[in-house]
Enzyme design. Structure first.
Site, PDB file in Angstrom:
ATOM      1  N   ARG A  70       4.587   8.092   1.560  1.00 40.55           N
ATOM      2  CA  ARG A  70       5.264   7.512   2.717  1.00 40.55           C
ATOM      3  C   ARG A  70       6.449   8.405   3.089  1.00 40.55           C
ATOM      4  O   ARG A  70       7.021   9.077   2.235  1.00 40.55           O
ATOM      5  CB  ARG A  70       5.774   6.101   2.387  1.00 40.55           C
ATOM      6  CG  ARG A  70       4.664   5.064   2.304  1.00 40.55           C
ATOM      7  CD  ARG A  70       5.232   3.674   2.146  1.00 40.55           C
ATOM      8  NE  ARG A  70       5.826   3.453   0.864  1.00 40.55           N
ATOM      9  CZ  ARG A  70       7.137   3.420   0.615  1.00 40.55           C
ATOM     10  NH1 ARG A  70       8.005   3.562   1.590  1.00 40.55           N
ATOM     11  NH2 ARG A  70       7.591   3.218  -0.592  1.00 40.55           N
ATOM     12  N   TYR A 198      -1.832   9.708   5.149  1.00 39.58           N
ATOM     13  CA  TYR A 198      -1.529   9.037   3.878  1.00 39.58           C
ATOM     14  C   TYR A 198      -1.482   7.511   4.043  1.00 39.58           C
ATOM     15  O   TYR A 198      -0.980   6.997   5.052  1.00 39.58           O
ATOM     16  CB  TYR A 198      -0.182   9.533   3.318  1.00 39.58           C
ATOM     17  CG  TYR A 198       0.227   8.706   2.123  1.00 39.58           C
ATOM     18  CD1 TYR A 198      -0.397   8.895   0.885  1.00 39.58           C
ATOM     19  CD2 TYR A 198       1.147   7.676   2.242  1.00 39.58           C
ATOM     20  CE1 TYR A 198      -0.091   8.092  -0.190  1.00 39.58           C
ATOM     21  CE2 TYR A 198       1.464   6.872   1.162  1.00 39.58           C
ATOM     22  CZ  TYR A 198       0.837   7.086  -0.046  1.00 39.58           C
ATOM     23  OH  TYR A 198       1.130   6.279  -1.113  1.00 39.58           O
ATOM     24  N   LYS A 207       1.901  -1.503   4.918  1.00 45.29           N
ATOM     25  CA  LYS A 207       3.367  -1.582   5.021  1.00 45.29           C
ATOM     26  C   LYS A 207       3.818  -1.830   6.465  1.00 45.29           C
ATOM     27  O   LYS A 207       4.760  -2.581   6.706  1.00 45.29           O
ATOM     28  CB  LYS A 207       4.000  -0.296   4.496  1.00 45.29           C
ATOM     29  CG  LYS A 207       3.616   0.069   3.081  1.00 45.29           C
ATOM     30  CD  LYS A 207       4.066  -0.968   2.090  1.00 45.29           C
ATOM     31  CE  LYS A 207       3.860  -0.480   0.662  1.00 45.29           C
ATOM     32  NZ  LYS A 207       4.237  -1.495  -0.328  1.00 45.29           N
ATOM     33  N   HIS A 227       7.613  -7.974  -0.240  1.00 45.33           N
ATOM     34  CA  HIS A 227       7.042  -6.899  -1.058  1.00 45.33           C
ATOM     35  C   HIS A 227       6.912  -7.415  -2.495  1.00 45.33           C
ATOM     36  O   HIS A 227       7.686  -7.042  -3.377  1.00 45.33           O
ATOM     37  CB  HIS A 227       7.994  -5.689  -0.982  1.00 45.33           C
ATOM     38  CG  HIS A 227       7.441  -4.434  -1.565  1.00 45.33           C
ATOM     39  ND1 HIS A 227       8.246  -3.408  -1.991  1.00 45.33           N
ATOM     40  CD2 HIS A 227       6.177  -4.018  -1.794  1.00 45.33           C
ATOM     41  CE1 HIS A 227       7.510  -2.414  -2.451  1.00 45.33           C
ATOM     42  NE2 HIS A 227       6.242  -2.768  -2.345  1.00 45.33           N
ATOM     43  N   SER A 249       9.517   0.460  -6.353  1.00 45.97           N
ATOM     44  CA  SER A 249       8.403   1.263  -6.864  1.00 45.97           C
ATOM     45  C   SER A 249       8.709   1.752  -8.285  1.00 45.97           C
ATOM     46  O   SER A 249       9.868   1.852  -8.683  1.00 45.97           O
ATOM     47  CB  SER A 249       8.153   2.455  -5.940  1.00 45.97           C
ATOM     48  OG  SER A 249       9.267   3.288  -5.982  1.00 45.97           O
ATOM     49  N   CYS A 251       8.150   0.229 -11.098  1.00 45.47           N
ATOM     50  CA  CYS A 251       8.632  -0.795 -12.030  1.00 45.47           C
ATOM     51  C   CYS A 251       7.486  -1.668 -12.544  1.00 45.47           C
ATOM     52  O   CYS A 251       7.711  -2.708 -13.154  1.00 45.47           O
ATOM     53  CB  CYS A 251       9.697  -1.665 -11.377  1.00 45.47           C
ATOM     54  SG  CYS A 251      11.240  -0.790 -11.073  1.00 45.47           S
ATOM     55  N   ASP A 278       0.982  -6.384  -4.302  1.00 43.80           N
ATOM     56  CA  ASP A 278       1.975  -5.643  -3.509  1.00 43.80           C
ATOM     57  C   ASP A 278       2.662  -6.470  -2.431  1.00 43.80           C
ATOM     58  O   ASP A 278       3.838  -6.262  -2.168  1.00 43.80           O
ATOM     59  CB  ASP A 278       1.291  -4.418  -2.871  1.00 43.80           C
ATOM     60  CG  ASP A 278       2.287  -3.408  -2.326  1.00 43.80           C
ATOM     61  OD1 ASP A 278       3.305  -3.165  -2.994  1.00 43.80           O
ATOM     62  OD2 ASP A 278       2.058  -2.875  -1.230  1.00 43.80           O
ATOM     63  N   ALA A 367      -0.966   9.960  -6.693  1.00 39.83           N
ATOM     64  CA  ALA A 367      -2.414   9.817  -6.467  1.00 39.83           C
ATOM     65  C   ALA A 367      -2.780   8.334  -6.494  1.00 39.83           C
ATOM     66  O   ALA A 367      -2.170   7.551  -7.232  1.00 39.83           O
ATOM     67  CB  ALA A 367      -3.189  10.558  -7.549  1.00 39.83           C
ATOM     68  N   ARG A 368      -3.758   7.962  -5.693  1.00 41.01           N
ATOM     69  CA  ARG A 368      -4.043   6.529  -5.503  1.00 41.01           C
ATOM     70  C   ARG A 368      -5.512   6.201  -5.696  1.00 41.01           C
ATOM     71  O   ARG A 368      -6.380   7.055  -5.569  1.00 41.01           O
ATOM     72  CB  ARG A 368      -3.659   6.135  -4.065  1.00 41.01           C
ATOM     73  CG  ARG A 368      -2.183   6.321  -3.733  1.00 41.01           C
ATOM     74  CD  ARG A 368      -1.385   5.176  -4.254  1.00 41.01           C
ATOM     75  NE  ARG A 368       0.040   5.332  -4.037  1.00 41.01           N
ATOM     76  CZ  ARG A 368       0.873   4.312  -3.897  1.00 41.01           C
ATOM     77  NH1 ARG A 368       0.431   3.074  -3.937  1.00 41.01           N
ATOM     78  NH2 ARG A 368       2.169   4.515  -3.746  1.00 41.01           N
TER      79      ARG A 368
HETATM   80  C1  OXD Z   1       4.745   1.375  -2.120  1.00 43.60           C
HETATM   81  C2  OXD Z   1       3.293   1.099  -2.228  1.00 43.60           C
HETATM   82  O1  OXD Z   1       5.115   2.520  -1.854  1.00 43.60           O
HETATM   83  O2  OXD Z   1       2.930  -0.045  -2.518  1.00 43.60           O
HETATM   84  O3  OXD Z   1       5.529   0.432  -2.298  1.00 43.60           O
HETATM   85  O4  OXD Z   1       2.484   2.023  -1.995  1.00 43.60           O
HETATM   86 MN    MN Z   2       4.518  -1.454  -2.475  1.00 43.03          MN
END
Ligand code: OXD
Ligand code: MN
Length: 583
Positions: A70, A198, A207, A227, A249, A251, A278, A367-368
């Site tokens: 992001r 992305y 988001k 969130h 993020s 955590c 999320d 990476a996701r």
């Molecule tokens: C973030 C996500 O960046 O969930 O919070 O991808």
């Molecule tokens: Mn998030």
């Protein structure tokens, strides 16, 4: 007769006139459509086929190396009045932002297909759900949106019924960071995103819609878009308490949402159910309780660090039908990332080059995986319930090496809102800059609130009204460190011990001691059996450091002041009350 879809059709025509695509495809979400898109992306190299014996239905996408996360500095909230966006957002005047974006979009889809994606955030038949339409020139976005949202024909039917939807326009453009912007127009329920493929910048349901635009809508309509993960904790007595938890993020939100109970708890009959990892939309029900849905249908999770030890549920979830972005691969084309610990070694890194640890990690740190929530072994059957799940507790948390105890409970809702507003996390060595610097991130919404934080705090406070049966609010810190720099609390599945105490508090069964910062458990109030905690660890995890908290509250006053004059008086009074009690 004019159709309820006239507004949508007109907008699609307008966008096509501006972007000049070679073809327009309305996405129906069918298997045939999906298969055709995948085949097309395999043919042009957008997707790489992974080992179908070990990972059936799974694909790898390698993004442009400059387009991996992001981009908060390029993300704007464009309200008529600058003040409404608040100091927590970058702002641009709507007319200027539209002109800037439309110049970028001008002719940008020539020779390409423009996809129209109707989608629903939340169960298709839920009154809490909201719809949107994303127009994009990226087939990668289409296949990801199909996993992350309820996409296609049923969503279009709901849009036709409701005649109201969020408009999102996206183009990957040239992927040039100098020509990349993510603009939100909350007053127009509109998003314009250019120059990035992305996830958080391009999958506009996530988001952009479900947090920034939805938080604005939620304020107008009397609900909350947060969130937060949502997790159900089933006790041995068979009662399930749903907990919503906000963490910045890094955590462990996904880990907590998919927690595996420690052996003893499992034997005793505890179960954990994942509703979302999320985002959480919550609204008061007829009984005054807050009911929550997960607006998403899938997980867009961080791969590195996910292992059979840290999150076996996530690992099981991504065994099939998963799109991996920017992971490495083994010689036989299995996805691989740092921390996977599966005994295999990577052959190629995320850029498709031979893996060399001296050059770069195998997987990009961000990476996701994109995968349907239905594949998660702990996915809650209640996650599809149109009424949502009743929330028993809200948890705020951050990464704090010192001062902040393992857990404490807010005295009441107003105090809880202050605890959320005070949330922060310390920077780690993984990020550039000084280590251990506290970054304030109220409710973990700093990058995501679509409006002024002062108004946002006031909106939260407004839920405390006659007839409300609000959740208890807690704060946790899994990351407290000892003198030797090592974590004092084992974390992961053992966090259930803390959740058990919260449930005991909600049910009025367990004790706590009053301190100026809230209600703390004594070590004997938690089940710590089998944990090897030293006396020093117990003192830190369950202790209250008055001097440290005085300094913390002085710093918080300065941070809250940045949202003046819109910080609600009740929140300032709550701060003053705690500060005074600290002496
Ligand atoms: C973030 C996500 O960046 O969930 O919070 O991808
Ligand atoms: Mn998030």
């Amino acid at each position: 007769m004019p159709s309820r879809l006239d507004a949508l059709n007109r907008w699609v025509d307008d966008v096509a006139r501006l972007t000049r695509p070679a073809a327009i495809h309305w996405c129906d979400g069918s298997d045939a459509e999906h298969a055709a898109l995948i085949a097309r992306m395999e043919a042009d190299g957008t997707l790489v086929r992974l080992n179908q014996a070990t990972h059936p239905g799974s694909w790898l996408h390698r993004s442009h190396p400059d387009d991996v996360a992001r981009v908060e500095h390029l993300t704007f909230v464009c309200t008529t009045e600058r003040e409404d966006a608040g100091p927590n957002n970058h702002w641009m005047a709507p007319a200027e932002a539209h002109a800037k974006m439309d110049a970028l979009f001008d002719g940008c889809m020539q020779g390409r297909t423009m996809y129209v994606i109707p989608y629903c955030m939340g169960p298709i038949d839920s009154p809490l759900s909201r719809c949107g339409v994303e127009i994009t020139d990226s087939p990668y976005v289409v296949v990801n949106m199909r996993i992350m949202t309820r996409m296609g024909a049923p969503a279009l039917a709901r849009i036709e019924r409701e005649d109201r939807f969020v408009k999102g326009l996206h183009s990957t453009g040239e992927l040039d960071p100098a020509r990349r912007f993510i603009m939100h127009f909350p007053e127009e329920l509109t998003i314009k995103s250019y120059g990035s493929g992305y996830g958080g910048n391009a999958l506009l349901g996530k988001k952009c819609h479900a947090l920034r635009i939805a938080s604005w809508q939620a304020r107008q309509e009397g609900w909350l878009a947060e969130h937060m993960l949502i997790v159900g904790i089933q006790t041995p007595q068979g009662k399930t308490h749903y907990i919503a938890a906000a963490f910045p993020s890094a955590c462990g939100k996904t880990n907590l949402a998919m927690l595996i109970p420690p052996e003893g708890y499992r034997r005793a009959g505890w179960k954990v159910w994942t509703v979302g990892d999320d985002i959480c939309w919550m609204r008061p029900g007829a009984d005054g309780r807050l009911y929550a849905i997960n607006p998403e249908a899938g997980f867009f999770g961080v791969a590195p660090g996910t292992s059979a030890k840290s999150n076996p549920n996530a690992l099981a979830t991504v065994q099939a039908n998963t799109i991996f972005t920017n992971v490495g691969v083994t010689a036989d084309n299995q996805p691989w990332w740092e921390g996977l610990d599966n005994g295999l070694t990577p052959a190629l890194d995320w850029r498709g080059e031979p893996f060399d640890p001296a050059t770069r990690p195998a997987a990009h740190p961000n990476a996701r995986f994109t995968v349907s929530a239905r594949q998660c072994p702990s996915y809650s059957p209640m996650a599809e319930d149109p009424q949502g799940v009743p929330i028993s507790a809200i948890v705020f948390g951050g990464r704090r090496a010192s001062l902040v105890p393992l857990v404490f409970q807010a005295r009441d809702w107003t105090h809880g809102v202050l605890v959320g507003a005070a949330m922060g996390s310390e920077t780690t060595a993984a990020a550039a800059g000084a280590v251990g610097v506290l970054r304030r991130d109220p409710m973990a919404m700093k990058p995501f609130s679509g409006y002024h934080f002062g108004d946002y705090f006031a909106h939260w406070l407004a839920f405390d009204r006659a007839g409300a049966q609000l959740p208890a609010i807690f704060h946790v810190n899994w990351f407290r460190k000892g003198e030797d720099g090592k974590f004092l609390w084992p974390g992961f599945g053992e966090n259930l011990r803390v959740l058990e105490w919260m449930i005991g508090r909600v049910e009025g069964l367990v004790g706590a001691v009053e301190t100026p910062i809230g209600l703390l458990p004594r070590p004997q109030d938690l089940d710590l059996a089998g944990l090897d905690l030293t006396d020093a660890a117990r003192a830190a995890l369950f202790g209250f450091d008055r001097d440290g908290w005085r300094a913390e509250f002085d710093a918080l006053a300065a941070d809250l002041a940045t949202y003046a004059p819109r910080v609600p008086e009740a929140l300032l009074q709550e701060h003053a009350r705690v500060r005074q009690a600290l002496g």
